[in-house]
Design a protein around this motif. Sequence first.
Motif, PDB file in Angstrom:
ATOM      1  N   HIS A  10       0.852  -1.182   0.000  1.00 30.33           N
ATOM      2  CA  HIS A  10       0.000   0.000   0.000  1.00 30.33           C
ATOM      3  C   HIS A  10       0.890   1.234   0.000  1.00 30.33           C
ATOM      4  CE1 HIS A  10      -3.550  -2.431   1.153  1.00 30.33           C
ATOM      5  NE2 HIS A  10      -2.701  -3.077   1.904  1.00 30.33           N
ATOM      6  N   LYS A  11       0.407   2.269  -0.695  1.00 33.52           N
ATOM      7  CA  LYS A  11       1.168   3.520  -0.667  1.00 33.52           C
ATOM      8  C   LYS A  11       0.220   4.676  -0.927  1.00 33.52           C
ATOM      9  CE  LYS A  11       5.276   5.916  -2.251  1.00 33.52           C
ATOM     10  NZ  LYS A  11       5.820   6.034  -0.874  1.00 33.52           N
ATOM     11  N   VAL A  12       0.411   5.735  -0.145  1.00 35.20           N
ATOM     12  CA  VAL A  12      -0.295   6.982  -0.376  1.00 35.20           C
ATOM     13  C   VAL A  12       0.760   8.018  -0.704  1.00 35.20           C
ATOM     14  CG1 VAL A  12      -1.810   8.735   0.580  1.00 35.20           C
ATOM     15  CG2 VAL A  12      -2.114   6.336   1.240  1.00 35.20           C
ATOM     16  N   THR A  13       0.568   8.741  -1.782  1.00 31.42           N
ATOM     17  CA  THR A  13       1.542   9.728  -2.197  1.00 31.42           C
ATOM     18  C   THR A  13       0.829  10.988  -2.663  1.00 31.42           C
ATOM     19  OG1 THR A  13       3.548  10.029  -3.525  1.00 31.42           O
ATOM     20  CG2 THR A  13       1.654   9.053  -4.629  1.00 31.42           C
ATOM     21  N   THR A  15       0.229  14.252  -5.219  1.00 29.46           N
ATOM     22  CA  THR A  15       0.289  14.611  -6.635  1.00 29.46           C
ATOM     23  C   THR A  15       1.612  15.286  -6.957  1.00 29.46           C
ATOM     24  OG1 THR A  15      -2.107  14.876  -6.742  1.00 29.46           O
ATOM     25  CG2 THR A  15      -0.816  15.963  -8.446  1.00 29.46           C
ATOM     26  N   GLY A  16       2.205  14.845  -8.061  1.00 28.73           N
ATOM     27  CA  GLY A  16       3.443  15.460  -8.527  1.00 28.73           C
ATOM     28  C   GLY A  16       4.710  14.775  -8.058  1.00 28.73           C
ATOM     29  N   THR A  17       4.599  13.850  -7.147  1.00 23.92           N
ATOM     30  CA  THR A  17       5.799  13.164  -6.662  1.00 23.92           C
ATOM     31  C   THR A  17       6.056  11.911  -7.491  1.00 23.92           C
ATOM     32  OG1 THR A  17       4.533  11.873  -5.050  1.00 23.92           O
ATOM     33  CG2 THR A  17       5.418  13.982  -4.317  1.00 23.92           C
ATOM     34  N   PRO A  18       7.323  11.532  -7.620  1.00 24.54           N
ATOM     35  CA  PRO A  18       7.631  10.271  -8.302  1.00 24.54           C
ATOM     36  C   PRO A  18       7.415   9.093  -7.347  1.00 24.54           C
ATOM     37  CG  PRO A  18       9.643  11.371  -7.658  1.00 24.54           C
ATOM     38  CD  PRO A  18       8.527  12.282  -7.260  1.00 24.54           C
ATOM     39  N   VAL A  19       6.989   7.993  -7.922  1.00 22.16           N
ATOM     40  CA  VAL A  19       6.735   6.781  -7.141  1.00 22.16           C
ATOM     41  C   VAL A  19       7.285   5.585  -7.901  1.00 22.16           C
ATOM     42  CG1 VAL A  19       4.963   5.266  -6.169  1.00 22.16           C
ATOM     43  CG2 VAL A  19       4.595   7.746  -6.213  1.00 22.16           C
ATOM     44  N   ARG A 110      -1.684  -1.308  -3.831  1.00 17.28           N
ATOM     45  CA  ARG A 110      -2.777  -0.324  -3.855  1.00 17.28           C
ATOM     46  C   ARG A 110      -2.166   1.059  -3.688  1.00 17.28           C
ATOM     47  NH1 ARG A 110      -8.203  -0.678  -3.507  1.00 17.28           N
ATOM     48  NH2 ARG A 110      -8.026  -2.937  -3.097  1.00 17.28           N
ATOM     49  N   LEU A 111      -2.251   1.869  -4.738  1.00 17.35           N
ATOM     50  CA  LEU A 111      -1.658   3.197  -4.738  1.00 17.35           C
ATOM     51  C   LEU A 111      -2.749   4.251  -4.726  1.00 17.35           C
ATOM     52  CD1 LEU A 111       0.883   5.025  -5.063  1.00 17.35           C
ATOM     53  CD2 LEU A 111       0.468   4.936  -7.526  1.00 17.35           C
ATOM     54  N   THR A 112      -2.612   5.178  -3.799  1.00 15.84           N
ATOM     55  CA  THR A 112      -3.542   6.303  -3.721  1.00 15.84           C
ATOM     56  C   THR A 112      -2.755   7.590  -3.894  1.00 15.84           C
ATOM     57  OG1 THR A 112      -4.962   5.095  -2.168  1.00 15.84           O
ATOM     58  CG2 THR A 112      -5.270   7.477  -2.308  1.00 15.84           C
TER      59      THR A 112
END
Lengths: 114, 109
Positions: A10-13, A15-19, A110-112
């Motif tokens: 799971h990851k929450v990031t 907007t605009g950041t690299p993942v 699961r990416l948010t």
Amino acid sequence: DAGITQSPRHKVTETGTPVTLRCHQTENHRYMYWYRQDPGHGLRLIHYSYGVKDTDKGEVSDGYSVSRSKTEDFLLTLESATSSQTSVYFCAISDLAGTDGGYTFGSGTRLTVV
Amino acid sequence: AQRVTQPEKLLSVFKGAPVELKCNYSYSGSPELFWYVQYSRQRLQLLLRHISRESIKGFTADLNKGETSFHLKKPFAQEEDSAMYYCALSQGGYQKVTFGTGTKLQVIP
């Protein structure tokens, strides 16, 4: 175990950041794939790899890049995350030789993107 | 271009009733077709493939080239069959697979 792991789960990031999402396999399979799963769209292919340093685009590749420097690892990078990339990402592997084309899937990430 | 169509987003049946999940495809070559299943909070897993003509968990699927269909069937639904089902088509070569949009099967006790 299926011999394929994805990280993170799971990851929450923002907007605009690299993942970067990682797919690791212990099956020594040649082919690796990244799909995204969205309601109403099913699974759509983002990128795939047919060997070390050999990759190609799928149907929804815009905004994504991949790298495969070793047989066992296939990385998916969202260069600048957007809310439309909120999804569940699945990695899959297959070995053409001696099989009939079925995939083995990872457990998903699961990416948010907020 | 190849395409896989699953016309039903949701299929609800009572326990013990027959199940048919529809799948139609369009592909100019010789297709390899699969059904995948995803139980709640689990990874997708291969259920069956047309070339092996096997029956898994009571499910069967027959490739009908005339109707370009690969419907998944089971004579008597069980509660544990509740899951998301995806039909998929392989174009060979790199084994790149195209998936349908999925059908959620809900078996009512």
